[in-house]
Design an enzyme around this catalytic site. Structure first.
Site, PDB file in Angstrom:
ATOM      1  N   LYS A 153      -0.510  62.153 -19.711  1.00  0.00           N
ATOM      2  CA  LYS A 153      -1.710  61.829 -20.486  1.00  0.00           C
ATOM      3  C   LYS A 153      -2.352  63.118 -20.941  1.00  0.00           C
ATOM      4  O   LYS A 153      -2.258  64.143 -20.252  1.00  0.00           O
ATOM      5  CB  LYS A 153      -2.708  61.046 -19.622  1.00  0.00           C
ATOM      6  CG  LYS A 153      -3.638  60.184 -20.421  1.00  0.00           C
ATOM      7  CD  LYS A 153      -2.903  58.968 -20.938  1.00  0.00           C
ATOM      8  CE  LYS A 153      -3.812  57.849 -21.363  1.00  0.00           C
ATOM      9  NZ  LYS A 153      -3.061  56.576 -21.381  1.00  0.00           N
TER      10      LYS A 153
HETATM   11  N1  GLU Z   1      -2.132  55.159 -24.608  1.00  0.00           N
HETATM   12  C1  GLU Z   1      -1.313  54.005 -24.413  1.00  0.00           C
HETATM   13  C2  GLU Z   1      -1.273  53.608 -22.952  1.00  0.00           C
HETATM   14  O1  GLU Z   1      -2.175  53.892 -22.194  1.00  0.00           O
HETATM   15  C3  GLU Z   1       0.054  54.150 -25.055  1.00  0.00           C
HETATM   16  C4  GLU Z   1       0.879  55.304 -24.566  1.00  0.00           C
HETATM   17  C5  GLU Z   1       2.149  55.532 -25.379  1.00  0.00           C
HETATM   18  O2  GLU Z   1       2.428  54.759 -26.272  1.00  0.00           O
HETATM   19  O3  GLU Z   1       2.831  56.506 -25.087  1.00  0.00           O
HETATM   20  O4  GLU Z   1      -0.383  52.935 -22.520  1.00  0.00           O
END
Ligand code: GLU
Length: 424
Positions: A113
Site C-alpha cells: 500500500k
Molecule cells: N485499493 C484497492 C484495495 O484496497 C485495490 C488495490 C489494487 O487494485 O491493487 O483493494
C-alpha cells in the site's frame, strides 16, 4: 476476543487490528512462532518527504509512504491513498490486508500500500499532478510490473494512475503500462475496472443473502461512503432490486424510507458543492445515524473503524458487507457475531478491485484486451468461488467469516513462504 491492551480505546488503530486478526488465524493454523513473526512484519517500509512547488510559488513538503508487506506469492500489489490523516502504521495495516486479500482470491501477488498525507481537495489539478509525479519518482526504485504495482485507493483515481504510469515510463524511456492498474481504458486500463470493487461487494451481498435464505432483491440497503466503491455498490444494489434507503459522504447522509434514486444522485448531485444533501426529497442524517438504521444490508464503504464497541449495539442490519478496508473493530465484530450478524470481511467483500487489477495487468503484459463481459464473468466467478471457500472453512472451523477468510489467505502465504524456504 479482546485485543490485548486496547480494551479502553474504542478504536485500536488499523495496525493493531490487522495484527490481532492475524494472531487469531495463526492460532487456528497452529503457525510456528517464527513464521507468525514473518507474516506480522512488513518486508519493506519506505517513508519519503518530498517538495512540491505550489501554484503560488511557495514550496510545500509532503510525507508519503510505500509499504511492501509480503512477496512470497509474487510481486506486491495495492493502492495509493491520498488522505490527510494517513500514517505509516495505517499504510502497513492496509498492505497486510492486501496480502491476505490477494491470497484469498488466489491471484499471484503479495500485498502493498502507498499513501501521501494530503487533503486532495486543497490541491489544484496541476499541484495534484506534480505531487503525484514527484511521489512516483521518489518510490520508483521499488515499482515495476514484476516488483510492485500500485492502483487507485481513497483519494486517487484513473488520472492519478495515468500520471504514475507516465512518470515511471519517462524514467525507463519506454511505455510500461503494467506498472500500475486502474488506468484510463485508452492507456491500457481494463474495461470493468472502475466498477469492479462495487460489483464484487454486491456479488458478496447476494451470496450472503443466499446463505441466509434471503433475497437480495427487495433488501433494504444502507451505504456509508459515496466514493468509487460506495456509489457503484449503491447503483448495482438498486439494479438488483434492492431499496437503497440511505447513502452518505464525509459530510453526512440522506435517508428515504421508500428508497433513494441512486442513479440520479450519482449523475446529478454527487459532484455538486453541497453534494447529495442538495437532493430534497429525503431526510438528512449523520454518518452515525446511517450505521444504526433499520435495514437488511449495511455497506460501510468509507473509512476504517466506523463500527466499534460503542456503536456495535446500535447496528440493526443482519448483514454487513465491508466495502471499506477495516471498518469493523475486533471487539465490535465479536459483539455482532454473537448476535448472529453476518459480517462479510473486507479481504473478501472488496476484493473485486484487485481481482480486476490482476486482469488489467495480465492484459497489459499480453497487450491483448478483453471484452467487458469476459471481465465481469471472470470477476463474478472468482468472487463466488472465494465466498464459497470461506463459508466452507467457516463451517468446518466453527468460526466467523473473517477468521475463515484469514485461515485460507494466511495459510496460502505461509505455505508459499515455507515451500520457498528462507534465503540463504
Ligand atoms: N485499493 C484497492 C484495495 O484496497 C485495490 C488495490 C489494487 O487494485 O491493487 O483493494
Amino acid at each position: 476476543m479482546a485485543v490485548a491492551g486496547t480494551q479502553e480505546s474504542k478504536k485500536p488503530g488499523p495496525l493493531k487490528m490487522a495484527r490481532h486478526q492475524l494472531a487469531v488465524a495463526a492460532k487456528h493454523l497452529d503457525l510456528d512462532e517464527g513464521l507468525h513473526n514473518v507474516l506480522a512484519t512488513p518486508k519493506c517500509q519506505i517513508i519519503v518527504n518530498f517538495p512540491v512547488v505550489m501554484d503560488d510559488g511557495s514550496v510545500e513538503v509532503f510525507e508519503g509512504y510505500r509499504v511492501l508487506h509480503n512477496l512470497s506469492r509474487g510481486p506486491t500489489k495495492g493502492g495509493v491513498r491520498y488522505h490527510p490523516d494517513v500514517d505509516l502504521d495505517e499504510t502497513t495495516a492496509l498492505a497486510m490486508w492486501m496480502t491476505w486479500k490477494c491470497a484469498l482470491v488466489d491471484i499471484p501477488y503479495g500485498g502493498a500500500k502507498g499513501a501521501v498525507r494530503v487533503d486532495r481537495k486543497r490541491l489544484s489539478k496541476r499541484e495534484l499532478e506534480k505531487m503525484t509525479r514527484r511521489f512516483t519518482s521518489e518510490i520508483s526504485f521499488v515499482l515495476g510490473p514484476n516488483t510492485d504495482i500500485p492502483a487507485p485507493d481513497m483519494g486517487t483515481d484513473a488520472q492519478v494512475m495515468a500520471w504514475m504510469m507516465d512518470t515511471y515510463s519517462m524514467h525507463k524511456g519506454y511505455t510500461v503500462t503494467g506498472v500500475v492498474t486502474g488506468k484510463p481504458v485508452p492507456l491500457g486500463g481494463s474495461l470493468g475496472r472502475l466498477e469492479a470493487t462495487g460489483r464484487g461487494v454486491i456479488v458478496a451481498a447476494g451470496e450472503a443473502c443466499k446463505f441466509l435464505n434471503r433475497d437480495l432483491s427487495g433488501s433494504r440497503v444502507a451505504v456509508q461512503g459515496f466514493g468509487n466503491v460506495g456509489s457503484v455498490a449503491a447503483r448495482l444494489a438498486e439494479e438488483n432490486g434492492c431499496t437503497v434507503v440511505a447513502v452518505s459522504d464525509a459530510q453526512g447522509g440522506i435517508y428515504s424510507e421508500s428508497g433513494l434514486p441512486v442513479r440520479t444522485l450519482t449523475e446529478r448531485y454527487s459532484h455538486r458543492e453541497g453534494g447529495m444533501r442538495e437532493f430534497k426529497d429525503c431526510d438528512q442524517i449523520t454518518n452515525e445515524e446511517l450505521l444504526a438504521l433499520d435495514c437488511d444490508i449495511l455497506i460501510p464503504a468509507a473509512v476504517s473503524e466506523v463500527i466499534h464497541q460503542e456503536n456495535a449495539k446500535d447496528i440493526k442490519a443482519k448483514i454487513i458487507v465491508e466495502g471499506a478496508n477495516g471498518p469493523t473493530t475486533p471487539l465490535a465484530e465479536d459483539e455482532l457475531s454473537d448476535r448472529g450478524v453476518m459480517i462479510v470481511p473486507d479481504v473478501l467483500a472488496n476484493a473485486g478491485g484487485v481481482v480486476v487489477s490482476y486482469f488489467e495487468w495480465v492484459q497489459d503484459l499480453q497487450a491483448f484486451f478483453w471484452e467487458e463481459d469476459e471481465v465481469t464473468h471472470r470477476l463474478e466467478k472468482i468472487m463466488r468461488h472465494s465466498f464459497g471457500s470461506v463459508l466452507a472453512t467457516m463451517e468446518q472451523q466453527k468460526t466467523n467469516m473473517r477468521t475463515a477468510a484469514y485461515i485460507i489467505g494466511v495459510k496460502r502465504v505461509a505455505d508459499a513462504t515455507v515451500t520457498r524456504g528462507i534465503y540463504p
